[in-house]
Design a protein around this motif. Structure first.
Motif, PDB file in Angstrom:
ATOM      1  N   GLY B  24      40.627  42.905  40.540  1.00 47.79           N
ATOM      2  CA  GLY B  24      40.178  43.990  41.410  1.00 47.79           C
ATOM      3  C   GLY B  24      38.737  44.382  41.118  1.00 47.79           C
ATOM      4  N   GLY B  25      38.392  44.426  39.832  1.00 46.82           N
ATOM      5  CA  GLY B  25      37.026  44.802  39.465  1.00 46.82           C
ATOM      6  C   GLY B  25      36.009  43.839  40.053  1.00 46.82           C
ATOM      7  N   SER B  26      36.262  42.541  39.895  1.00 50.87           N
ATOM      8  CA  SER B  26      35.325  41.555  40.421  1.00 50.87           C
ATOM      9  C   SER B  26      35.284  41.601  41.950  1.00 50.87           C
ATOM     10  N   ALA B  27      36.434  41.867  42.577  1.00 50.33           N
ATOM     11  CA  ALA B  27      36.456  41.960  44.042  1.00 50.33           C
ATOM     12  C   ALA B  27      35.557  43.099  44.511  1.00 50.33           C
ATOM     13  N   MET B  28      35.682  44.235  43.834  1.00 52.35           N
ATOM     14  CA  MET B  28      34.890  45.412  44.231  1.00 52.35           C
ATOM     15  C   MET B  28      33.407  45.153  44.022  1.00 52.35           C
TER      16      MET B  28
ATOM     17  N   GLY C  25      38.713  36.637  38.905  1.00 51.07           N
ATOM     18  CA  GLY C  25      37.447  37.358  38.801  1.00 51.07           C
ATOM     19  C   GLY C  25      36.262  36.450  39.080  1.00 51.07           C
ATOM     20  N   SER C  26      36.265  35.284  38.454  1.00 54.58           N
ATOM     21  CA  SER C  26      35.150  34.361  38.660  1.00 54.58           C
ATOM     22  C   SER C  26      35.133  33.834  40.086  1.00 54.58           C
ATOM     23  N   ALA C  27      36.311  33.622  40.688  1.00 51.20           N
ATOM     24  CA  ALA C  27      36.360  33.153  42.076  1.00 51.20           C
ATOM     25  C   ALA C  27      35.710  34.182  42.997  1.00 51.20           C
ATOM     26  N   MET C  28      36.057  35.444  42.782  1.00 47.82           N
ATOM     27  CA  MET C  28      35.515  36.516  43.630  1.00 47.82           C
ATOM     28  C   MET C  28      34.008  36.620  43.474  1.00 47.82           C
ATOM     29  N   GLU C  29      33.538  36.532  42.213  1.00 45.65           N
ATOM     30  CA  GLU C  29      32.090  36.607  41.973  1.00 45.65           C
ATOM     31  C   GLU C  29      31.383  35.422  42.625  1.00 45.65           C
ATOM     32  N   GLY C  30      32.032  34.245  42.566  1.00 43.41           N
ATOM     33  CA  GLY C  30      31.450  33.058  43.194  1.00 43.41           C
ATOM     34  C   GLY C  30      31.360  33.193  44.705  1.00 43.41           C
ATOM     35  N   THR C  38      33.215  29.572  50.354  1.00 42.07           N
ATOM     36  CA  THR C  38      34.514  30.226  50.138  1.00 42.07           C
ATOM     37  C   THR C  38      35.666  29.234  50.092  1.00 42.07           C
ATOM     38  N   GLY C  39      35.700  28.305  51.066  1.00 45.39           N
ATOM     39  CA  GLY C  39      36.814  27.348  51.127  1.00 45.39           C
ATOM     40  C   GLY C  39      36.934  26.532  49.855  1.00 45.39           C
ATOM     41  N   LYS C  40      35.793  26.013  49.391  1.00 44.79           N
ATOM     42  CA  LYS C  40      35.811  25.189  48.181  1.00 44.79           C
ATOM     43  C   LYS C  40      36.251  25.985  46.953  1.00 44.79           C
ATOM     44  N   ILE C  41      35.706  27.210  46.841  1.00 41.37           N
ATOM     45  CA  ILE C  41      36.052  28.041  45.683  1.00 41.37           C
ATOM     46  C   ILE C  41      37.528  28.395  45.712  1.00 41.37           C
ATOM     47  N   GLN C  42      38.034  28.753  46.923  1.00 39.18           N
ATOM     48  CA  GLN C  42      39.421  29.172  47.036  1.00 39.18           C
ATOM     49  C   GLN C  42      40.382  28.025  46.721  1.00 39.18           C
TER      50      GLN C  42
END
Lengths: 64, 64, 64
Positions: B24-28, C25-30, C38-42
């Protein structure tokens, strides 16, 4: 020696506190950086906080 | 000495709290940096949060 | 002294929570840094999360 149930309940709140603290903290920092994104950040915050809150209450009831 | 089930439930919530907090933190923080990517970030957030939530509830039921 | 199974289940979720938290977390930051990837990271996120999820559920069933 018996360990009271309340110790388990305390561990639940430690976990929820770590999680909700990080979620809320990042939400606040995000809103401070981009005040125009407040609505979007708040929506995401409530979704993820509700998931953790539901799990914590579920654990309180089911773990007993 | 008996350790109540609720201690195990507490450990489950500590694990889920660490995980959901980071997610959640990274999403925000991501939404605050790229508000136009909110939809994509939120989708990924919900996928990974659901995996962790499912595991936590599964552990609550199966571990008992 | 008896330690309930649920304590082991809690330790499993702590491990999975640390892992899934870092992955998500790292996926969201990426995604926030490169929304067009997005597609590749997801895809990568789901592959590695499924590996950890499978191990955690396997441990829940086999460890009992």
């Amino acid at each position: 020696m018996t360990i009271p149930n309340l110790v388990g309940a305390g561990l639940i709140v430690i976990g929820a506190g770590i999680g909700l603290g990080k979620i809320g903290g990042s939400a606040m920092e995000g809103i401070a950086r981009q005040p125009e994104a407040t609505g979007k950040i708040q929506t995401a915050m409530i979704i993820i906080a509700a998931l953790l809150e539901g799990l914590a209450f579920g654990a309180l009831f089911l773990g007993k």
